[in-house]
Scaffold this motif. Structure first.
Motif, PDB file in Angstrom:
ATOM      1  N   SER A 136      -8.525   9.538  -0.368  1.00  0.00           N
ATOM      2  CA  SER A 136      -8.630   8.873   0.921  1.00  0.00           C
ATOM      3  C   SER A 136      -7.342   8.123   1.245  1.00  0.00           C
ATOM      4  N   GLY A 137      -6.804   7.398   0.264  1.00  0.00           N
ATOM      5  CA  GLY A 137      -5.591   6.637   0.495  1.00  0.00           C
ATOM      6  C   GLY A 137      -4.381   7.510   0.774  1.00  0.00           C
ATOM      7  N   LEU A 138      -4.244   8.603   0.037  1.00  0.00           N
ATOM      8  CA  LEU A 138      -3.085   9.484   0.217  1.00  0.00           C
ATOM      9  C   LEU A 138      -3.157  10.261   1.529  1.00  0.00           C
ATOM     10  N   SER A 139      -4.364  10.627   1.943  1.00  0.00           N
ATOM     11  CA  SER A 139      -4.511  11.461   3.143  1.00  0.00           C
ATOM     12  C   SER A 139      -4.749  10.649   4.399  1.00  0.00           C
ATOM     13  N   ARG A 140      -5.088   9.355   4.250  1.00  0.00           N
ATOM     14  CA  ARG A 140      -5.480   8.486   5.377  1.00  0.00           C
ATOM     15  C   ARG A 140      -6.700   9.047   6.086  1.00  0.00           C
ATOM     16  N   CYS A 141      -7.608   9.639   5.337  1.00  0.00           N
ATOM     17  CA  CYS A 141      -8.878  10.167   5.838  1.00  0.00           C
ATOM     18  C   CYS A 141     -10.009   9.569   5.004  1.00  0.00           C
ATOM     19  N   ALA A 142     -11.223   9.990   5.274  1.00  0.00           N
ATOM     20  CA  ALA A 142     -12.340   9.609   4.407  1.00  0.00           C
ATOM     21  C   ALA A 142     -12.381  10.573   3.230  1.00  0.00           C
ATOM     22  N   GLY A 143     -12.523  10.039   2.036  1.00  0.00           N
ATOM     23  CA  GLY A 143     -12.655  10.881   0.850  1.00  0.00           C
ATOM     24  C   GLY A 143     -14.122  11.124   0.546  1.00  0.00           C
ATOM     25  N   SER A 252     -25.155  13.200  -6.467  1.00  0.00           N
ATOM     26  CA  SER A 252     -24.579  11.907  -6.116  1.00  0.00           C
ATOM     27  C   SER A 252     -23.489  12.136  -5.073  1.00  0.00           C
ATOM     28  N   LEU A 253     -23.624  11.518  -3.901  1.00  0.00           N
ATOM     29  CA  LEU A 253     -22.652  11.661  -2.817  1.00  0.00           C
ATOM     30  C   LEU A 253     -21.865  10.361  -2.682  1.00  0.00           C
ATOM     31  N   ILE A 254     -20.552  10.457  -2.760  1.00  0.00           N
ATOM     32  CA  ILE A 254     -19.673   9.290  -2.628  1.00  0.00           C
ATOM     33  C   ILE A 254     -18.771   9.500  -1.421  1.00  0.00           C
ATOM     34  N   VAL A 255     -18.753   8.555  -0.500  1.00  0.00           N
ATOM     35  CA  VAL A 255     -17.874   8.601   0.673  1.00  0.00           C
ATOM     36  C   VAL A 255     -16.990   7.368   0.641  1.00  0.00           C
ATOM     37  N   CYS A 256     -15.673   7.564   0.671  1.00  0.00           N
ATOM     38  CA  CYS A 256     -14.725   6.453   0.551  1.00  0.00           C
ATOM     39  C   CYS A 256     -13.782   6.418   1.763  1.00  0.00           C
ATOM     40  N   GLY A 257     -13.315   5.230   2.110  1.00  0.00           N
ATOM     41  CA  GLY A 257     -12.218   5.098   3.064  1.00  0.00           C
ATOM     42  C   GLY A 257     -12.540   5.417   4.513  1.00  0.00           C
ATOM     43  N   VAL A 333     -17.829  18.858  -5.994  1.00  0.00           N
ATOM     44  CA  VAL A 333     -16.830  19.222  -4.994  1.00  0.00           C
ATOM     45  C   VAL A 333     -16.231  17.935  -4.446  1.00  0.00           C
ATOM     46  N   LEU A 334     -14.939  17.967  -4.131  1.00  0.00           N
ATOM     47  CA  LEU A 334     -14.300  16.786  -3.556  1.00  0.00           C
ATOM     48  C   LEU A 334     -13.322  17.196  -2.476  1.00  0.00           C
ATOM     49  N   GLY A 335     -12.992  16.248  -1.599  1.00  0.00           N
ATOM     50  CA  GLY A 335     -12.060  16.542  -0.535  1.00  0.00           C
ATOM     51  C   GLY A 335     -11.972  15.408   0.457  1.00  0.00           C
ATOM     52  N   VAL A 336     -11.565  15.744   1.687  1.00  0.00           N
ATOM     53  CA  VAL A 336     -11.392  14.726   2.724  1.00  0.00           C
ATOM     54  C   VAL A 336     -12.014  15.199   4.028  1.00  0.00           C
ATOM     55  N   ILE A 337     -12.431  14.215   4.839  1.00  0.00           N
ATOM     56  CA  ILE A 337     -12.934  14.470   6.179  1.00  0.00           C
ATOM     57  C   ILE A 337     -12.114  13.633   7.140  1.00  0.00           C
ATOM     58  N   GLY A 338     -11.705  14.256   8.233  1.00  0.00           N
ATOM     59  CA  GLY A 338     -10.938  13.534   9.239  1.00  0.00           C
ATOM     60  C   GLY A 338     -10.951  14.277  10.551  1.00  0.00           C
TER      61      GLY A 338
END
Length: 363
Positions: A136-143, A252-257, A333-338
């Protein structure tokens, strides 16, 4: 782990679409999309004619843009003379024209150092949350991170009678996490059966994941090798099934940033889009289903806008990749949403690299 050639094999649809474009049309289309990804603003024929590596008048550029519009690749927002890519156009660009870069040494070092440090934390949840926060921090999106709860390694279990056909099933992971469930047991079940069930499971689960333990023990009971009476066997299988859960409860779902999604808001329509995206992120069941699609495929997956019903209102993009455990089994699975206006060329290799590194480090 298999991962995509991020220098790019064209999807069949992208290749077919690109064949309709000559070099001039392709270059103009590419500039329209790149301007959108960089600024979010529509670009006009005059500015395009100045930026092109070939000599074309604004009138000639307008003619090409008209052709691209008729193909459904670009459109004019409001009454602007400039053009933006459509969702179809953006997909064509990502699949066929996007130049994928590589993460920088500084980014590689930050990812590795934070992931290794996260691996020393107490608990798998903390480790995965660190991966989501870092992306999240590197992409400036939600992780986002989705992982099977059953990937937790077990230390011991215990059954405690609560009376009236109920028992408390206590599970302790190798990371020290404790999880409790209330399970139904046969009325009048003797305490000795709970003790036997506890001893039987603990003799077999050390170091196994919940999924592995359940498979092994159920196979033993099915083959009648367990040497348990019927009541005790039912406590064992029902307890393991309750811990494993069904559907969303297994994951387990984790949403950050989320706050990063507000950084590029320029107008009320942008704020409305982000509001819809926040609602999408709160739709746990739909988001888990979408991430599950990525979990069943190798390498990085990209979902753009209304290609998935979850993002039909927010017009967002999701870049995700599955990750494996030490035995090459996909466990999450992991990634970013923006917004769809992402730096795809930078974020795709970032997600890919993090997923592969996570696969080596996940406890």
């Amino acid at each position: 782990m298999g991962h995509p050639d991020v220098k790019g094999i064209l999807a069949a649809e992208a290749a077919a679409g690109l064949r309709q474009l000559n070099e001039r049309s392709r270059e103009i289309f590419k500039r329209v999309v790149e301007t959108y990804l960089e600024t979010g603003e529509p670009v006009g024929s005059r500015n395009l004619s100045r930026a092109l590596p070939m000599t074309l008048s604004p009138a000639s550029v307008r003619n090409v843009m008209s052709d691209l519009e008729s193909l459904g690749l670009i459109y004019a927002p409001h009454t602007s003379a400039g053009r933006l890519p459509t969702q179809t156009g953006l997909r064509l660009f990502v699949d066929g024209l996007l130049e994928i870069g590589d993460i920088t040494e500084a980014e590689r070092h930050e990812i590795e150092s934070r992931m290794v440090a996260g691996g020393r934390r107490r608990g798998v949840e903390d480790f995965l949350a660190e991966a989501g926060e870092m992306l999240s921090g590197l992409s400036r999106c939600a992780g986002v991170v989705l992982a099977e709860k059953q990937s937790k390694r077990l230390r011991q279990v215990e059954f405690v009678s609560l009376g009236q056909g109920k028992a408390l099933a206590v599970l302790v992971g190798e990371d020290g996490d404790v999880e409790n469930r209330i399970v139904s047991v046969p009325e009048g079940l003797p305490l000795s059966s709970l003790t036997e069930a506890t001893n039987y499971i603990n003799a077999r689960i050390g170091g196994l994941t919940l999924a592995e333990a359940r498979t092994r023990i159920e196979a033993e009971i099915e083959a009648r090798r367990a040497q348990l009476d019927e009541l005790t066997a039912s406590v064992v299988t029902d307890g393991l099934a309750t811990w494993s859960g069904d559907g969303d409860d297994r994951q387990s779902l984790i949403v950050c940033g989320r706050a990063h999604l507000l950084e590029d808001v320029k107008a009320m329509e942008d704020l409305e889009r982000v509001r819809h995206l926040f609602e999408d992120l709160d739709a746990k069941k739909d988001l888990i289903q979408l991430l599950g699609l990525a979990e069943r495929a190798e390498g990085v997956r990209i979902f753009i806008g209304s290609e998935n019903k979850l993002f039909s209102l927010s017009g967002s993009a999701l870049i995700v990749s599955p990750f494996e455990d030490s035995e090459q089994r996909i466990v999450g699975v992991l990634g970013v949403i923006g917004p769809t206006r992402l730096n795809y060329g930078r974020i795709i290799p970032m997600v890919d690299y993090t997923a592969r590194l996570l696969g080596r480090l996940v406890p």
